[in-house]
Motif scaffolding. Structure first.
Motif, PDB file in Angstrom:
ATOM      1  N   ALA A 396       0.831  -1.206   0.000  1.00 41.27           N
ATOM      2  CA  ALA A 396       0.000   0.000   0.000  1.00 41.27           C
ATOM      3  C   ALA A 396       0.863   1.253   0.000  1.00 41.27           C
ATOM      4  O   ALA A 396       0.544   2.251  -0.670  1.00 41.27           O
ATOM      5  N   LEU A 397       1.967   1.221   0.730  1.00 40.95           N
ATOM      6  CA  LEU A 397       2.875   2.375   0.779  1.00 40.95           C
ATOM      7  C   LEU A 397       3.456   2.656  -0.601  1.00 40.95           C
ATOM      8  O   LEU A 397       3.504   3.809  -1.054  1.00 40.95           O
ATOM      9  N   HIS A 398       3.887   1.620  -1.303  1.00 47.33           N
ATOM     10  CA  HIS A 398       4.490   1.801  -2.627  1.00 47.33           C
ATOM     11  C   HIS A 398       3.454   2.281  -3.640  1.00 47.33           C
ATOM     12  O   HIS A 398       3.746   3.144  -4.478  1.00 47.33           O
ATOM     13  N   LEU A 399       2.251   1.707  -3.577  1.00 47.94           N
ATOM     14  CA  LEU A 399       1.203   2.123  -4.506  1.00 47.94           C
ATOM     15  C   LEU A 399       0.793   3.574  -4.252  1.00 47.94           C
ATOM     16  O   LEU A 399       0.607   4.346  -5.195  1.00 47.94           O
ATOM     17  N   ALA A 400       0.655   3.953  -2.994  1.00 51.47           N
ATOM     18  CA  ALA A 400       0.267   5.325  -2.670  1.00 51.47           C
ATOM     19  C   ALA A 400       1.305   6.320  -3.154  1.00 51.47           C
ATOM     20  O   ALA A 400       0.975   7.415  -3.616  1.00 51.47           O
ATOM     21  N   ALA A 401       2.588   5.952  -3.069  1.00 49.67           N
ATOM     22  CA  ALA A 401       3.646   6.862  -3.500  1.00 49.67           C
ATOM     23  C   ALA A 401       3.548   7.159  -4.991  1.00 49.67           C
ATOM     24  O   ALA A 401       3.914   8.244  -5.444  1.00 49.67           O
ATOM     25  N   ARG A 402       3.018   6.197  -5.771  1.00 50.08           N
ATOM     26  CA  ARG A 402       2.945   6.387  -7.216  1.00 50.08           C
ATOM     27  C   ARG A 402       1.593   6.952  -7.670  1.00 50.08           C
ATOM     28  O   ARG A 402       1.533   7.726  -8.607  1.00 50.08           O
ATOM     29  N   LEU A 403       0.535   6.532  -6.977  1.00 51.96           N
ATOM     30  CA  LEU A 403      -0.800   6.894  -7.439  1.00 51.96           C
ATOM     31  C   LEU A 403      -1.371   8.113  -6.728  1.00 51.96           C
ATOM     32  O   LEU A 403      -2.122   8.886  -7.327  1.00 51.96           O
ATOM     33  N   THR A 404      -1.056   8.274  -5.466  1.00 46.79           N
ATOM     34  CA  THR A 404      -1.547   9.435  -4.699  1.00 46.79           C
ATOM     35  C   THR A 404      -0.384  10.033  -3.916  1.00 46.79           C
ATOM     36  O   THR A 404      -0.340   9.954  -2.679  1.00 46.79           O
TER      37      THR A 404
END
Length: 525
Positions: A396-404
């Motif tokens: 979730a941390l990695h996805l949030a850094a890219r998407l939001t």
């Protein structure tokens, strides 16, 4: 006795299939944890190690030599015990490059020249594996309960080692690194008169080889040795008992030792290391993590952007976590901070925001500031569930850094659909789905430099509110109306009141955003 690949091949059911070992090694030393059947090319992330994989090779049809090499490398990397390929249904000979790749990566490869129903293999083998594992787990649970009582009761060093020997039904000794006997019986020298040891090669229940040993302490200060009784659970018991000995007798004391033990446990769970549930519960409790009534356990992942060459703020993160959540285990891996703690379910999002603010204040006071992002994995009932919560928090941390990128806090559930699709973002089926749903809009945007796809994305994000969508896009409502009319025309209609239509478009837009953000988990060659 462990069940090995050699044992599997010697079963009558497998012998009828005329197995031929193309790449072997010592198959008698390759322990089998499970037997799995799959034709999926990207199966390796679903495996945990120790499996024998049965396949007809259907997932390799049309695969290039580099793709086959990647397939073998991923299986070997997961610790697969062996690959069994049935010839005749899909391939008459192994596909090109398979044998060379297996040899290069040390993966045993066996071809079956006769047809064998895979379900019959699993039905024959799994009861053997389950029975042995259940016996081991039951034994470990029994010893864990007794040692936990000893820890709570303040048992002395000699009493604790005597209890270890009693629980494990064998002689036990604790040695210094130079081999000096510190406590217990001299297992390495053959044991004193009356010890449970016996001559090598004796019957089950007496010693049959060198002692089973386990290091005591993160930075080993001693060794626990148990006389070999040929009990399958003994290696696991040795590790468990060594941890208990360290907690009671280790040269460090208080918070320092507890913090180190907690960090070790967090790192092991985050890395996917298989730990028996009973071991996790004992180690977590010993490190100070035990959920109070009404609380659940959660794994957090923290990314910090700090000034200059400042290292990750481990101390600041630990201080902030303890201030907000109370008991917390903290570790650092690959520049990220991992936290295991407890929280009341309905308070999670608010506590996450409090944690980010408190960590901000800690960083201001210690290193002059920094940028904080925190992600929480799913809530789980006990520390053993951190094996699921911690990796989900990191994802979730990695996805949030890219998407939001502007978000400071995120729950794994907030990006659940992204996590679902992340593993197949390069998959041809997903590509076709996105093209089927949005192809006309993507082509139009590419030819005319228009923003129809982002417009549809913003409209759905706004809950079909034209006012909110226009504000989010920074355009007038008349402009938005014109774009929506053009979108409807290109898609042959835009019935967003239809749940199935809306869901399909929403998923396609998720796939489009993920491709645009290059958020992938590459699993194929």
């Amino acid at each position: 006795m462990a069940f090995t690949v050699q044992h599997l091949l010697e079963m009558p059911l497998l012998r009828r299939a005329r197995p031929e070992v193309l790449v072997g090694g010592d198959l008698g030393a390759r322990e089998v944890r499970w037997v799995h059947t799959s034709e999926i090319y990207g199966i390796s992330p679903l495996l945990k190690g120790g499996e024998v994989l049965l396949t007809t090779g259907l997932g390799l049809v049309g695969a290039s030599a580099p793709a086959i090499e990647s397939y073998v490398a991923s299986l070997a990397g997961q610790g697969v015990a062996a690959l069994l390929l049935e010839l005749g249904r899909t391939f008459t000979t192994p596909p090109e490059g398979l044998v060379a790749a297996a040899r290069a990566h040390g993966l045993p490869l066996v071809v079956l020249h006769g047809v064998v129903p895979f379900i019959e293999v699993t039905e024959a083998v799994h009861p053997l594996l389950i029975t042995g594992e259940l016996d081991v787990l039951r034994r470990v649970d029994e010893v864990t309960a007794r040692l936990h009582e000893a820890l709570a009761g303040g048992t002395s060093g000699p009493e604790l080692v005597a209890l270890v020997a009693e629980c494990c039904a064998t002689a036990a000794g604790v040695y210094s690194p130079d081999g000096t006997l510190l406590l217990g019986e001299d297992v390495r020298a053959g044991g004193p008169l009356g010890s449970p040891m016996g001559p090598p090669g004796g019957p089950p229940g007496v010693a049959g080889g060198p002692p089973v040993e386990a290091a005591v302490g993160r930075h080993p200060w001693a060794v626990l040795a148990l006389a070999d009784t040929r009990e399958p659970a003994l290696p696991r018991l040795a590790t468990l008992c060594a941890g208990v000995v360290d907690l009671r007798l280790g040269p460090t004391s208080g918070a320092g030792r507890r913090a180190g033990a907690g960090a070790d446990l967090v790192l092991a769970l985050a890395a996917g290391q298989h730990l028996p549930r009973a071991d996790v519960l004992v180690r977590a409790r010993a490190a100070g993590l035990a959920p109070a009534p009404g609380c659940l356990v959660v794994g957090l992942a923290v990314a910090l952007r700090l000034p200059g060459a400042t290292r990750p703020g481990l101390a600041a993160t630990a201080e902030a976590a303890q201030a907000v959540f109370g008991a917390a285990l903290v570790a650092e891996v690959d520049g990220e901070l991992l936290v295991a703690t407890t929280v009341r379910p309905l308070a999670l999002r608010g506590r996450l925001a409090d944690f980010a603010e408190t960590l901000d204040a800690e960083l201001d006071a210690t290193v002059g500031g920094g940028v904080v992002r925190v992600a929480a994995g799913p809530l789980v009932e006990d520390p053993a569930g951190l094996a699921r919560s911690l990796p989900a928090a990191r994802d979730a941390l990695h996805l949030a850094a890219r998407l939001t990128p502007a978000s400071r806090t995120v729950l794994a559930s907030d990006v659940g659909v992204y996590r679902l699709l992340a593993g197949i973002v390069d998959d041809a089926e997903l590509e076709r789905f996105v093209e089927d749903q949005l192809g006309a809009l993507l082509d139009h945007d590419a030819r005319h430099g228009a923003d129809l796809v982002p417009t549809l994305d913003a409209y759905l994000e706004a809950g079909l509110s034209k006012t909110v969508a226009a504000q989010a896009l920074g355009v007038r409502r008349q402009t938005l109306y014109a774009r929506l009319e053009r979108i409807a025309r290109l898609l042959g209609g835009l019935d967003l009141e239809n749940r199935h239509v809306r869901t399909a478009l929403d998923l396609a837009l998720v796939g489009w955003r993920m491709r645009s953000s290059a958020v992938t988990r590459r699993g194929r060659g």
